[in-house]
Motif scaffolding. Structure first.
Motif, short mmCIF file in Angstrom:
data_model
loop_
_atom_site.label_atom_id
_atom_site.label_comp_id
_atom_site.label_asym_id
_atom_site.label_seq_id
_atom_site.Cartn_x
_atom_site.Cartn_y
_atom_site.Cartn_z
N GLY A 68 0.48 -1.27 0.30
CA GLY A 68 0.19 -0.04 -0.40
C GLY A 68 0.67 1.05 -0.01
O GLY A 68 2.07 1.22 -0.71
N VAL A 69 0.31 2.40 0.41
CA VAL A 69 1.16 3.68 -0.45
C VAL A 69 0.92 4.31 1.18
O VAL A 69 -1.18 4.53 2.12
N GLU A 70 0.60 4.98 1.51
CA GLU A 70 0.32 6.30 3.04
C GLU A 70 0.39 7.90 2.04
O GLU A 70 1.63 8.58 2.23
N ILE A 71 -0.52 8.35 1.82
CA ILE A 71 -0.96 9.64 0.70
C ILE A 71 -0.25 10.99 1.62
O ILE A 71 -0.96 11.43 2.90
N THR A 72 0.77 11.20 1.46
CA THR A 72 0.76 12.25 2.86
C THR A 72 2.09 13.34 2.49
O THR A 72 2.52 13.99 1.00
N HIS A 73 1.43 14.77 2.46
CA HIS A 73 1.53 15.85 2.61
C HIS A 73 1.43 16.62 0.83
O HIS A 73 1.71 17.28 0.83
N VAL A 74 0.01 15.78 0.79
CA VAL A 74 -0.08 15.92 -0.64
C VAL A 74 -1.63 17.20 -0.19
O VAL A 74 -2.22 17.11 0.71
N PRO A 75 -1.45 18.07 -1.24
CA PRO A 75 -2.80 19.16 -0.81
C PRO A 75 -4.12 18.44 -1.13
O PRO A 75 -4.75 17.76 -1.27
N PRO A 76 -5.08 19.24 0.24
CA PRO A 76 -6.41 18.82 -0.24
C PRO A 76 -7.00 18.13 -0.88
O PRO A 76 -7.73 17.46 -1.06
N GLU A 77 -7.05 19.28 -1.71
CA GLU A 77 -7.29 19.71 -2.99
C GLU A 77 -6.91 18.09 -3.97
O GLU A 77 -8.09 17.67 -4.44
N LEU A 78 -6.17 17.64 -3.67
CA LEU A 78 -5.88 16.46 -4.70
C LEU A 78 -5.75 15.30 -3.70
O LEU A 78 -5.09 14.06 -4.78
N VAL A 79 -6.03 15.60 -2.54
CA VAL A 79 -5.96 13.51 -1.61
C VAL A 79 -6.53 12.55 -2.38
O VAL A 79 -6.98 11.72 -2.85
N ALA A 80 -8.01 13.19 -3.08
CA ALA A 80 -9.18 12.64 -4.18
C ALA A 80 -8.04 11.85 -5.51
O ALA A 80 -8.93 10.45 -5.32
N ASP A 81 -7.69 12.94 -5.62
CA ASP A 81 -6.96 12.03 -7.02
C ASP A 81 -5.88 11.12 -6.68
O ASP A 81 -5.73 9.95 -7.26
#
Length: 224
Positions: A68-81
């Motif tokens: 898996g992955v841990e989505i990290t410090h991605v801007p909230p607006e791009l988290v869903a993508d």
């Protein structure tokens, strides 16, 4: 012990996947997920390489292993993508790095992660009531962290989860071999978050429930 948030050399962990899995098995783990820090720049690399080893480690070490992955410090607006892309690349579990009290995670990340239907919102810090409600509704697990620093707000996380019927899971966020914990210490962490014995049992059961979800997802993917 079921631990669905750990890191390998593919991000900032100290161990290759094989050694991390072996050390986990030796202290009594029944399941582990490798969830290295990812954004759009390295997500494909991480998932592709982790998927190369999980099958063999499961077969010969005798524990469930997930890539898996841990989505990290991605801007909230791009988290869903980012969450959507991770699943499309074959991630078996997607964790999102929440608003930990010890890192400058952008406000709004917790909500974005829950809205994106990730599996686990890691160390969500001083999570707001509305986000805890949404986590309960969307079936996103809120993490109680055994990692120093991130664990400072475990009590608040559990308080919000309990108030709004959201489910919690315990993870270690392992980066080094000494971060792995056994079942006895897991119970200490959960009691330190304010749980009584029955609540500890319920939280440990939640991990089994999440494990079942991951196994079903894997089975469904193989039979498409």
């Amino acid at each position: 012990m079921i631990d669905l948030h750990t890191h390998t050399l593919f991000s900032d962990g100290e161990l290759i996947p094989s050694e991390l899995a072996r050390r986990a098995k030796e202290i009594g783990y029944s399941a582990i997920a490798f969830t290295d820090h990812a954004d759009f720049s390295n997500m494909e690399f991480i998932i592709k390489n982790l998927l190369k080893v999980v099958g063999g480690l499961e077969k010969y070490f005798g524990l469930y292993v997930f890539a898996g992955v841990e989505i990290t410090h991605v801007p909230p607006e791009l988290v869903a993508d980012a969450v959507k892309k991770a699943y499309s690349l074959g991630a078996e579990i997607v964790v999102v790095h929440g608003e930990s009290p010890v890192e400058p995670v952008k406000k709004g990340t917790n909500k974005a992660a829950i809205e994106a239907d990730c599996d686990v919102l890691a160390h969500p810090g001083l999570i707001e009531e509305e986000d805890a409600k949404l986590a309960a509704k969307n079936g996103v697990y809120l993490e109680i962290s055994a990692r120093s620093g991130h664990s400072f707000t475990n009590g608040h996380v559990y308080k919000m989860a309990k108030k709004h019927a959201a489910k919690c899971v315990l993870n270690t966020d392992t980066h080094s071999p000494h971060n792995l914990i056994d079942d006895q210490f897991a119970k200490v962490v959960l009691m330190g978050a304010g749980m009584d014995e029955n609540e500890v049992k319920k939280t440990l059961f939640n991990a089994e429930e999440l494990l079942e979800r991951l196994l079903k997802r894997r089975y469904d993917e193989k039979n498409r």
